[in-house]
Design a protein around this motif. Sequence first.
Motif, mmCIF file in Angstrom:
data_model
loop_
_atom_site.group_PDB
_atom_site.id
_atom_site.type_symbol
_atom_site.label_atom_id
_atom_site.label_comp_id
_atom_site.label_asym_id
_atom_site.label_seq_id
_atom_site.Cartn_x
_atom_site.Cartn_y
_atom_site.Cartn_z
ATOM 1 N N ILE A 27 -83.030 -36.745 16.613
ATOM 2 C CA ILE A 27 -83.649 -35.493 16.222
ATOM 3 C C ILE A 27 -82.554 -34.517 15.840
ATOM 4 C CG2 ILE A 27 -85.099 -33.593 16.960
ATOM 5 C CD1 ILE A 27 -86.183 -35.619 19.083
ATOM 6 N N LYS B 163 -84.222 -29.204 11.488
ATOM 7 C CA LYS B 163 -84.862 -29.213 10.170
ATOM 8 C C LYS B 163 -85.127 -27.778 9.752
ATOM 9 C CE LYS B 163 -88.045 -32.473 9.279
ATOM 10 N NZ LYS B 163 -87.522 -33.701 8.704
ATOM 11 N N ASP C 245 -81.908 -29.320 5.794
ATOM 12 C CA ASP C 245 -82.612 -30.234 6.684
ATOM 13 C C ASP C 245 -81.602 -31.281 7.154
ATOM 14 O OD1 ASP C 245 -84.054 -32.377 7.766
ATOM 15 O OD2 ASP C 245 -85.856 -31.742 6.702
ATOM 16 N N GLU D 139 -81.780 -33.702 9.266
ATOM 17 C CA GLU D 139 -82.243 -35.077 9.486
ATOM 18 C C GLU D 139 -82.113 -35.932 8.246
ATOM 19 O OE1 GLU D 139 -86.156 -35.293 11.052
ATOM 20 O OE2 GLU D 139 -85.497 -34.988 13.104
ATOM 21 N N ARG D 140 -82.310 -35.291 7.081
ATOM 22 C CA ARG D 140 -82.267 -36.077 5.852
ATOM 23 C C ARG D 140 -80.832 -36.351 5.395
ATOM 24 N NH1 ARG D 140 -86.420 -32.153 2.857
ATOM 25 N NH2 ARG D 140 -88.312 -32.709 3.985
#
Lengths: 174, 369, 558
Positions: C155, C158, C169, C171-172
């Motif tokens: 996690i 974001k 973001d 996470e991407r």
Amino acid sequence: MAIIVERKRLSFWERTYLPQILSGLYITLKNFFAPKVTLEYPDQQPVIPQGYRGAPVLVCDSDGRHKCVSCQLCEFVCPSKAIKVTPSAIPEDSQYAFIEKGPADFQIDMSRCIYCGLCQEACPEQAIFMGSEFSINAYTRAGLVRHKDDLYKIGGVVPDKIMKWQKIKEREAK
Amino acid sequence: MQSYHIFSDCALINGAIYFGLSVLCVFIIMAFAGLSVVAERKVCAYIQGRWGPNRTAIAVVEDIPFVGNFLKKNGLMQLAADGLKFLLKEDPLPKHVKKIWYMLAPVMALAPVLIVAGVIPFGVYWQDGRAYPVSIANIDISLLVALAVGGLGVYGAIMAGWSSNSKYPYLGAMRAAAQVISYELAMGLSVLPVILMASYNGVSALSIFEIAKMQSGDVWLCMLQPLSALIFLVALFAETNRLPFDMAESETDFVSGYHTEYGSFKFGLFFVGEYGHVVVGSALFIALFLGGWDPLPGCDWPSSWGIVSTLLSVATFLVKVAFMVVFFIWIRWTVPRFRNDQVMTLGWKCLVPLAALNFVAYLIYTSIA
Amino acid sequence: MENQKVKVNINGADYEVAAGLNILEACKSLGIEIPFFCYHPSLKVAGSCRMCLVQMGTPARDRATGAPILDENGVQKIAWMPKPVISCGTKVSEGMHILTDSEYVADCRRAVLEFLLLNHPLDCPICDKAGECKLQEYTHAYGRQTSRYVEEKNIKRKKRPLGTKIMVDAERCIQCSRCIRFCKEFIGKSILGFTKRGSKVEIGFYDNADNDSNYLLNVVDGCPVGALTETAFRFKMRTWFLKTTESICGESSAGVNTRVWSRGGKIYRITPRQNPFVNDMFMSDSGRYTFKKYEQRRLDHATIDASPCQTEYAVSRASEILKLGGVAIVANGWQSVEEMYLLGELAKACGAKIYMASHPQPDDGKLVSAEGAPNIRGALITGIISEYPKPNLGDLERQIQGGGVKTILCFGEDLAVLGLQHLLKGVNVIYCGALENDTSAEAKICLPLYSEFEKDGLWVNRQFRIQRFKKAVDAPKAAVNDIDFIAGLLRDATGESFKIPSVGALRAVIASKNEILKDCASVPSSGLVLDGSKFSAIEFPEAAAINFAGATSSKAGE
């Protein structure tokens, strides 16, 4: 090359054609009194079978969350250009703000829809389904364009086995 | 010997009454034609497992208890709607038609039917111990009139086909003409034994009424002359352009045959003319072969009942006509359509020789007997 | 060194490529595709994504003697590297053997993609990058189509805004570090950076970072995934719906090459288009929003004395007024070369003089020049002005005061701002342009023309490079094409009847009449440098353009 088909030789009575007419009359008479197969439509409603491709609708999951995230894949795949999505960000004060994206408006022009079901197939969120509704009518062209709220209202709730976003929310809460 | 009933000494009043009766006759024929349309739709629907017209309704009439529902369910209001539609639709007159003949053709299709109806004996009444037909005109040669004038009906189709100035109507008209020529012959030949039989019995052999009366209280002619009856019936189907002999309309190959270019009320007249033809043809067949106004073979309405008997005879006749019309429809939705060459073959190679043979055989039989 | 070539063998075939290239660029120049994430032709090599792995070998030599080692056929053996190498960080050398299509390389790519996707959230449906995302494309082309990963994904943060223009973001992010390198190398500041370690590595930004740079949005273009997205374009439209049109930025005389992304007559965004001679792959943030002014202040109907009327009627009235004489024409630097040429003809026919104003602005030394109007040099070349314009219309003011001017035919300029506020009541003003302003509100006749996104045309930038912009969207119904309008006026003024030319025909005419513009009928998409020596006496305000071409002329596209 012509093929000559050997025909059966007919008997005298067959050649008069009269017994055939009489037996035909008997068959039609039998059918005359047989039960009728017509469905008297507006009074009797047909049974909609499973997998019927009626009007496309949007659905909520069992939490009542609007499932569409406005990825516009249905709009892209729609061969008759019936779908028009206006994407937008989900407002920060919404409990679903973590999903980030949702439609501001979702229009399906029922005068263009051809009920092909490609939108349902393309949807990555399982938010659009071909419903069971088949009788769509309105007094104006604009009346045939369905908007987001109508679509969710007609679509109702379709239970979701995966509940992807619920899991993401729980995971983020940790 | 008077040949028709005199209601009053005043010729004017007498004439007026006969005029009124004529109008009534036309009305009855038209009503029958209209009901045949309804019957056609209902019978065909039932045979095909459907319900047929059962939804059309007129606002106020619909709400009458029982009657409203009856009319609606049986498609009778559909009949009214159809009639109204024919009346109110735009009446197009195509540019390329020959106008006078184009306008006359539907009239020509309907008029002979109504004329023939004038000589049909719908029943019988007695006066001074003598039987008279319930018909507009009691004439000695009514059978000849019926055959001759009835045959004129095809002129409607021919005029329509020619004046439409268009291929399909023209071809339809040509087929109608060819068919009428061939089957008229068979029809005429088939009634010859009947005429002979009647003349041996010492009655006016060319009067439909006399032939019908001959069967009254006796066996029906269809039992004595089954082959004649069959040939006459088949020829009648051909004459009225009913399936399986609908060469004139041929919607499978000629769009709509001779009335392709017609619409609205003019088409309606053709439509009514066809069913009128069926009704009158049925009446003729009943009078000649099915015992006229008798309810059953060998059983008639006694003359001693007077006017009651007359009314019963008329009612019996009309019920028989109704059954005959339903039979026409029943045949239509049972037997597939013939090809044109099959129609011609059947007429010339089968029915005409058969009728002639039947006539000759009857001649030999009577000369031996 | 420049033109030196080396022989290499790629996938079993021999090629000659320029020396000094890395393997990736060499393959690209030969049309052999090697996938990559972190490499960027205009930035330093980082070699962090490992996507561009290839097998490499060199001719074998004996270590001791240096003599070639031969196989039994007498051909020199190839000493293959035991492990694959990154093609972006390896330069080609003589006799080098490269394999990009072996099963081993495919396996490498599959494995790299699997690692990159381990913690990728796979939220393509809500990701704006979808459709132009390299991770998406390569996963389809080279990846395994299913995941073997059953553990919970990491996690990360974001939806964090970086300044007002960018949404981050983490996470991407696939940690390619392109954005970090761009900020350091092009903007010259440290704005973004990595925190944590291992699979927890996260893209972040310095809290007190000076993130108001006018070039920050280039990191969005550079980001191969959806980690950095543009706030203004966020969730507006999926990229696959957008039609792209080659255009030129109208922000300044730098003439930045752009791509206009539109759908259904609406422009959604503008991104840079690679041109190594002008802007390479970059553009300013302010230039990306030049289309916004047309959304806000588009002139969409003709007026006469402030009351709406049919465009045709307004045009014919304008033509009548011009015939009365005493005309002054105010051109502007956003008009195309074609329009300026016609305007010159019109001025001759009317006996009018053409005035023009410059639009000075601060020069940032990069891609925003000191001149706000993109086509002042076009005006000089077509000869409608003879010297560099001043920021006001003092000459015209004197003419009006002297009574020599009764009518001003003004193209898009706001005369009120240019110091003629107090004189407008005394003359007939015919305003024609795409935007509303104070002049259009007060003009006797006001006519909507096409904007630069609605027409075809040529502009000459600060390097005397003539460049073509193309029509991206349709103009409002009431608007009239500039060329049709000016040619129509010219026809009325001269009384000659000629067919109003198309843009192409007009370019051919200009090419035949103007020596400097002799090639303007066939301008390539990277533009064409014109001979500006005739104007060497003029003192131009702009600083020299950055020379990207020297460093990147032979480099691969994005």
